[in-house]
Scaffold this active site. Sequence first.
Site, short mmCIF file in Angstrom:
data_model
loop_
_atom_site.label_atom_id
_atom_site.label_comp_id
_atom_site.label_asym_id
_atom_site.label_seq_id
_atom_site.Cartn_x
_atom_site.Cartn_y
_atom_site.Cartn_z
N SER A 280 7.20 6.98 -38.95
CA SER A 280 7.07 7.05 -40.42
C SER A 280 5.77 6.35 -40.78
O SER A 280 5.21 5.62 -39.97
CB SER A 280 8.23 6.30 -41.07
OG SER A 280 8.05 4.89 -40.92
N ASP A 281 5.29 6.56 -42.00
CA ASP A 281 4.21 5.69 -42.46
C ASP A 281 4.84 4.36 -42.88
O ASP A 281 6.05 4.21 -42.93
CB ASP A 281 3.40 6.35 -43.59
CG ASP A 281 2.01 5.71 -43.73
OD1 ASP A 281 1.78 4.63 -43.14
OD2 ASP A 281 1.16 6.27 -44.44
N TRP A 282 3.99 3.43 -43.19
CA TRP A 282 4.41 2.06 -43.52
C TRP A 282 5.53 2.06 -44.58
O TRP A 282 5.28 2.42 -45.73
CB TRP A 282 3.19 1.29 -44.03
CG TRP A 282 3.42 -0.17 -44.28
CD1 TRP A 282 4.09 -0.72 -45.33
CD2 TRP A 282 2.96 -1.26 -43.48
NE1 TRP A 282 4.09 -2.07 -45.23
CE2 TRP A 282 3.40 -2.45 -44.10
CE3 TRP A 282 2.23 -1.35 -42.29
CZ2 TRP A 282 3.12 -3.71 -43.58
CZ3 TRP A 282 1.97 -2.61 -41.77
CH2 TRP A 282 2.41 -3.77 -42.42
N ALA A 283 6.73 1.74 -44.14
CA ALA A 283 7.89 1.64 -45.04
C ALA A 283 8.22 2.95 -45.76
O ALA A 283 8.96 2.95 -46.74
CB ALA A 283 7.70 0.52 -46.05
N SER A 284 7.71 4.06 -45.26
CA SER A 284 7.95 5.30 -46.02
C SER A 284 9.40 5.77 -45.93
O SER A 284 9.84 6.58 -46.75
CB SER A 284 6.99 6.41 -45.59
OG SER A 284 7.25 6.83 -44.26
#
Length: 749
Positions: A280-284
């Site tokens: 995932s992207d950062w905290a996505s």
Amino acid sequence: MRRWVYYSMGLSLLFFASCMHKTETKDDDVERKVENLLSRMTLEEKLGQMNQISSYGNMEDMSGLIKKGEVGSILNEIDPVRVNALQRVAVEESRLGIPLLVARDVIHGFKTIFPIPLGQAASFNPQLAEDGARIAAIEASAAGIRWTFAPMIDVARDPRWGRMAEGCGEDTYLTAVMGAAMVRGFQGDSLNKSTSIAACPKHFVGYGAAEGGRDYNSTFIPERRLRNVYLPPFEAAAKAGAATFMTSFNDNDGVPSTGNTFILKDVLRDEWGFDGLVISDWASAAEMVAHGFAADSKEAAMKAVNAGVDMEMVSYTFVKELPGLIKEGKVKEAVVDEAVRNILRVKYRLGLFDNPYVDEKRQEVMYAPAHLEAAKQAAVESAILLKNDREVLPLQASVKTVAVVGPMANAPYEQLGTWVFDGEKTRTVTPLTAIKELVGDKVQVIYEPGLAYSRDKNMDGVAKAAASAARADVILAFVGEESILSGEAHCLADLNLQGAQNELIAALAKTGKPVVMVVMAGRPLTIGKEVEASSAVLYSFHPGTMGGPALADLLWGKAVPCGKTPVTFPKMVGQIPLYYAHNNTGRPATRNEVLLNDIPLEAGQTSLGCTSFYMDAGFDALYPFGYGLSYTTFKYENVKLASANLKKDDVLKVTFDLENTGKYEGTEIVQLYVQDKVGSVTRPVKELKRFMRVNLKPGERKTLTLELPISELAFWNIDMVKTVEPGDFALWVAPDSRRGEEVAFKVVD
Ligand code: BGC
């Protein structure tokens, strides 16, 4: 000296390796090892592998988590000693000894910073991008990093979006070619070498189409456009063997990428056969709650993992929520197993189980002379000459005094550009330093910045700079954007030069001395007025560590500019989105119709011409895609097709003559554009299909050939089938997307 020899061998091997490169395919031995390990893992250990943490400094605490098997990957640890210490805990103290995957955003260099990717794209030189990524990998891996979150291959057609800096611009084909080259460079000829780092094409997918050019914003890309425009660079990256992929932050047509089964499973896994890991992207994953796509972190975890996210970056919803979700049957353990397989497969491919540690003594590779030389060459090839009236450039020996002015002339941090966590300003060579070194005592250099930084509005400095500059033969004005003005979350609604830079250029022009404007920025800026006030304009985007020497060489003609715009330069922000590969309207504008100041009073309703244009900006760009001048000139002639009637499995062959008609040796970037005249859906007016760099001596003429398999004219049609539709086509062999003579051909069944 030894380093040089080693390096040049490396580069030739690199070229060989890139020709030999093959995509990673499943290897039975690796698969056996993965299955064996998986069969011994507890659920907690599996979820640990799916968890990526960001280093928060506390070694004891992080070691505790790693020892319990709760961490599969860590990002932002860059000290090789600490990396080895943490790895030792994973390998020697955790129950199963699974090594950590150490990640970092190494976007355009680790220590030696190359031009921002948008600048690299302006070189239209994939080998340069590959070499840059290779060097980044050599340096980053010496710090213990084996995974980068790059290349960023989001097609971006809105320069308000700060992240345009990180990608390869507006074009699908150029982005695909450059992105694949970067993947090859990062990963080297085999992932399991200690200098190879896993690439992570991002952001999958559509992120560059953020509404209004505002970061993280929603996108609305229907499937056909997604497939025709945004997906091909990712498919090319997957084919180049990219080991990992990252989901994007945006929701497209209401579905956040991190929870999008269609892109993560149907397209990436089933259509493209990707078997690496998806992060995932950062905290996505957690952010799907803010999107309103999940009620809480539990639902977010469920949607992300079921959609096909294998590893979660920093938001911990997998570790926290998956045990409950599995118990309730909302996530099957088989889904978790598949994610862990994908993660372990990448770790095996990287050779981490056999060689988990970094050689702490390899630090001398940082800023190696060959790396600096390559970064300089990249900055040379990334610069675009936009204007050169009366051949003011290159500067001649008759120029005895130059004024070096502007907030970017001596701003080592700012010229590095966005996403530079590790490059140091102390190692950066600015234009001022490089110019002084280049000209020695032959030219007097007057330095008066005028403005302290790009947003500075202090008019006293402007007046002072203009007064000093009046004493020079030529004024070199270095303007643009500080590095913080582009990149993630750094969007702008106004693309004019910031601060009093416009006033600075105007005041310099008033001196009557020729002004050479050099722009260093993260995006195309609306610089029409400043271009008019200048005699010459060199656009270098943010050129990196060696930007200064590269620009000095270009200004004094030790190098000749060859870059071309990788993105359309709008005249005004209100024209955005403005890109060359647009579809036609039913009423296309072909010339600037009556513009605002020419409209007579009480003009009749239809008297302005009913075509598609802006009354205040016309219909065209300040500079079109693919545009760039040289110190020399090139003539294109005799564009001929081997055959103008082609079948779907034929290869189109176009020959042409290119002549250097000027005084300098130079490189021309020849571009081949194609238009599919009539389709089952409307088609772009032009699409770049091939490009080629040709170096010619003055007076030299070459007959050249470009080849294009007709199969590459396929697109997703009205039936959502990828096919070549027979019919009439046109092509242009041209110096940019605006010029060139139209040549017709047909594709027959
Ligand atoms: C960015 C990614 C980046 C990640 C890790 C995110 O905010 O969107 O591009 O790789 O952070 O730093």
